[in-house]
Design an enzyme around this catalytic site. Structure first.
Site, PDB file in Angstrom:
ATOM      1  N   CYS A  79       4.947   3.884  -7.838  1.00 51.90           N
ATOM      2  CA  CYS A  79       5.884   2.971  -8.504  1.00 51.90           C
ATOM      3  C   CYS A  79       6.481   3.639  -9.748  1.00 51.90           C
ATOM      4  O   CYS A  79       7.164   4.642  -9.622  1.00 51.90           O
ATOM      5  CB  CYS A  79       5.206   1.637  -8.821  1.00 51.90           C
ATOM      6  SG  CYS A  79       6.389   0.302  -9.177  1.00 51.90           S
ATOM      7  N   HIS A 183       4.039   0.046  -3.651  1.00 51.71           N
ATOM      8  CA  HIS A 183       2.616   0.038  -3.969  1.00 51.71           C
ATOM      9  C   HIS A 183       1.811   0.198  -2.685  1.00 51.71           C
ATOM     10  O   HIS A 183       1.618  -0.774  -1.955  1.00 51.71           O
ATOM     11  CB  HIS A 183       2.231  -1.276  -4.659  1.00 51.71           C
ATOM     12  CG  HIS A 183       2.745  -1.389  -6.055  1.00 51.71           C
ATOM     13  ND1 HIS A 183       2.062  -0.879  -7.135  1.00 51.71           N
ATOM     14  CD2 HIS A 183       3.876  -1.950  -6.547  1.00 51.71           C
ATOM     15  CE1 HIS A 183       2.747  -1.117  -8.239  1.00 51.71           C
ATOM     16  NE2 HIS A 183       3.857  -1.767  -7.909  1.00 51.71           N
ATOM     17  N   GLU A 185      -1.295   0.468  -2.276  1.00 54.09           N
ATOM     18  CA  GLU A 185      -2.542  -0.319  -2.344  1.00 54.09           C
ATOM     19  C   GLU A 185      -2.307  -1.800  -2.074  1.00 54.09           C
ATOM     20  O   GLU A 185      -3.261  -2.555  -1.878  1.00 54.09           O
ATOM     21  CB  GLU A 185      -3.204  -0.120  -3.716  1.00 54.09           C
ATOM     22  CG  GLU A 185      -2.586  -0.867  -4.884  1.00 54.09           C
ATOM     23  CD  GLU A 185      -1.321  -0.240  -5.455  1.00 54.09           C
ATOM     24  OE1 GLU A 185      -0.865  -0.727  -6.511  1.00 54.09           O
ATOM     25  OE2 GLU A 185      -0.800   0.732  -4.862  1.00 54.09           O
TER      26      GLU A 185
END
Length: 210
Positions: A79, A183, A185
């Site tokens: 990001c 992102h 994750e």
């Protein structure tokens, strides 16, 4: 050891947990020696570009990250962390970045679409044989950003995502330096697969280094 850079502006907990889920040992650290001895480095980021660079410079971590990249240690920006890899950003003024990749961070125009770009969007592989994307099927990942990177070298683009009439740089990479605008994750199975690809790259490098 996978080092996650702790400079006060990142989703450290969620990234660390994702790395653990994939079977690797993450260490959240701002220690310069630990970063330079790591098998791989993840640079997360949430917030404004200028503030992030000020934090990195104040701690000397900007120099450490450049040194790590020069030494061939795999580095992944996530990001805002991806944007910091480039030359400069126009976010709230002009700010110099780490200059590990050529390009400039600019704001979405937002005349006929929502800013920030937030939500799940399809990514398209431009380099399906990249170490990050090889054997993976294109899919949706989760974005949250108001600025995007205008990449100078087309060969640095690994994947893109269309938004607001722009082909957003979703994944970038050159040599041992990589970035993901989304992102991983928070991007479900595809995000974890992409993150696993980076971690496997770090593991392979360790075992190939004499």
């Amino acid at each position: 050891m996978i080092a996650i850079v702790d400079y006060g502006m990142g989703n450290l907990h969620s990234v660390s947990r994702a790395v653990e889920r994939l079977g690797y040992k993450p260490t959240v650290t701002a220690n310069k020696d630990s970063l330079l001895q790591a098998d791989g480095i993840i640079l997360p980021g949430v917030g404004a570009f200028g503030d992030a660079m000020e934090m990195l410079r104040a701690s000397g971590l900007d120099h450490v990250l450049r040194t790590a990249a020069e030494r061939g240690i795999p580095l992944l920006g996530i990001c805002l962390g991806m944007q910091l890899l480039f030359h400069e950003s126009e976010e709230y003024g002009i700010h110099k970045g780490l200059s590990l990749l050529p390009g400039r961070v600019v704001r979405f125009a937002g005349d006929s679409y929502k800013v920030p770009h937030m939500g799940w969007n399809q990514v398209t592989w431009l380099q399906p044989s990249s170490v990050l994307t090889s054997s993976l099927v294109e899919g949706h990942v989760y974005f949250v950003h108001s600025y995007y990177v205008e990449v100078e070298e087309a060969t640095d683009l690994i994947a893109t995502c269309p938004y607001g009439g722009v082909e957003v740089a979703a994944i970038v990479g050159r040599s041992n330096v990589y970035g993901m605008q989304f992102h991983p994750e928070k991007s479900g199975e595809l995000g974890l697969q992409l993150l696993r690809s980076f971690l496997e790259l770090c593991h392979t490098r360790v075992h190939e280094t004499p």
